[in-house]
Design an enzyme around this catalytic site. Sequence first.
Site, mmCIF file in Angstrom:
data_model
loop_
_atom_site.group_PDB
_atom_site.id
_atom_site.type_symbol
_atom_site.label_atom_id
_atom_site.label_comp_id
_atom_site.label_asym_id
_atom_site.label_seq_id
_atom_site.Cartn_x
_atom_site.Cartn_y
_atom_site.Cartn_z
ATOM 1 N N LYS A 76 -13.681 35.533 31.771
ATOM 2 C CA LYS A 76 -12.588 34.045 32.290
ATOM 3 C C LYS A 76 -11.196 34.733 32.536
ATOM 4 C CE LYS A 76 -11.510 29.639 30.714
ATOM 5 N NZ LYS A 76 -11.569 28.685 29.528
ATOM 6 N N SER A 152 -13.234 24.018 30.683
ATOM 7 C CA SER A 152 -12.290 24.834 31.523
ATOM 8 C C SER A 152 -13.070 25.933 31.924
ATOM 9 C CB SER A 152 -10.847 24.997 30.932
ATOM 10 O OG SER A 152 -10.981 25.801 29.676
ATOM 11 N N SER A 176 -14.415 23.791 25.777
ATOM 12 C CA SER A 176 -14.471 24.543 27.204
ATOM 13 C C SER A 176 -15.474 25.486 27.456
ATOM 14 C CB SER A 176 -13.088 25.181 27.215
ATOM 15 O OG SER A 176 -12.084 24.262 27.652
#
Lengths: 489, 96
Positions: A76, A152, A176
């Site tokens: 990420k 997210s 997330s």
Amino acid sequence: MSLFDHTIKELEQKLHNHEITVQDLVAASYQRIKEVDDKVHAFLTLNEENANAYAKELDEAADKHTALFGMPSGIKDNIVTKALRTTCASQFLDNFNDPLYNATVVNKLNHQQAVTIGKLNMDEFAMGSSNENSSYEPTRNPWNTDYVPGGSSGGSAAAVAAGEVLFSLGSDTGGSIRQPAAFCGVVGLKPTYGRVSRFGLVAFASSLDQIGPITRNVEDNARVLEVIAGHDPMDSTSAAVEVPAYTEALTGDVKGLKIAVPKEYLAEGVAPEVKESVLQALKVYESLGATWEEVSLPHSKYAVATYYLLSSSEASANLARFDGVRYGVRSENANNMIDMFKKSRSEGFGEEVKRRIMLGTFALSSGYYDAYYKKAQKVRTLIKNDFDKIFEDYDVVIGPTTPTPAFKVGEKVDDPLTMYANDILTIPVNLAGVPGISVPCGFSDQGLPIGLQIIGKHFDENTVFRAAHAYEQATDHHKQRPQLGGANA
Amino acid sequence: MADISKDQVKHVAHLARLEVSEEEVEMFTEQLSSIITYAEQLNELDTSDVEPTTHVLDIKNVLRKDEPKKWITQEEAMKNAPDQQDGQYRVPSILE
């Protein structure tokens, strides 16, 4: 069949038997990215040249026995990677091409010789539940590209679901990792707070953030957590608690496991098809010899308000570091220092990031601190106490990961409160600091995945993994693969 | 409905070092008011005897020896700087 339909253990065997090479694995990853990523938009930056060179080096290595040897992974983009662009999907960091160090988790993956394929798309600074807050092209759901992948860590979940990488790392502040894992039909774990070092994770809300693995199956998830977990002197909130061999907990045996099902997690607002999938999953547990009872987490309904006050307050402090002095994009239009801060931040941050900074600054400002921030910290205690009490009598808490399957792109983006309410079932877990996993447990009428959430005691990832694995082995939801359909496909 | 004024929004924006347009002031005034109104449901709970949670684990102060260690060089520290001169970060003037 794709190479990434295999588990890490199976691929490891194929490597040892010389059926495949690391170069095959890495090539499969980039080939798949070239085939599908213009639809999925999971990646922000590729590491192709380095990854290919590293794959060659690994194929020539005499010893191939590290835990993640040659496994293609995605990171990420809020996890710092040395000399590999790290943007947090923000225009403010669009030019942050040369980070100076690796996050501890990245060093740990490197040490076990995983291959970094690239950096994954996300909501800007991890603020969002749909990846629509990425300042680049939003990630799409591989099951139907008209739908959001969740957020997210939407890029991290979509990349694994679409078979672009074998596993990825995400971060979870209010859901997330688990929410996008549910929306994309993959396995995502938020470890216990303090289980995994946050050093090198660009901080959003420091008392809630945790890094965790996203994989296609529970066994791989346990394997990756084994690698990234553990105490780190560089993160004073990482816990000095021994890391068990999580993969050894996957016995398939859940006889006598005591499951609590909070009535608040199957209440109004949870879609009937989601509720039905969870009830079916509980029947599977019964057939495996586990028992379940309905319980109450009475303060659940206050979790969303508590979370947005606390996480935004912490974010407003954490994001003060983005000043345009040492790194990032500086505004060209400033006359003096304060003006330079203001213009750089306003030009570099997207609307949701500004909204949270504004909310947090307000909640911490003079005259409002006690009424909002401190009040929310007290309610956090009540929410944590709810879990402590349940865990006196039960081994795990089970419910849905999200109230609904994935929603359509554009459906909720203009209404912050509706978007925030989507996280109601994942947020309490971060507030209490306990571990939670999402595993696939069915599909909606529209063919979108549904996630089952399994929550455990502090540092009891073993039981969470064991319960998740036993369910997975008894069902075949995790074997379904997305077809990248959708009107824009 | 929580009563947040436009002036308050402008003040908070200044504290947060954000420059906001008139349209953004309108938008944030409305949105912050509705979020804060939503958050005021927490007042339904009596928390007078509840300790605030700042940390979910039972961690005390974590201390280490204050010893210099090798980290990055000055040259490395400047690598990502938007503006620099003679190995220092350069910024606009602080005084008008």
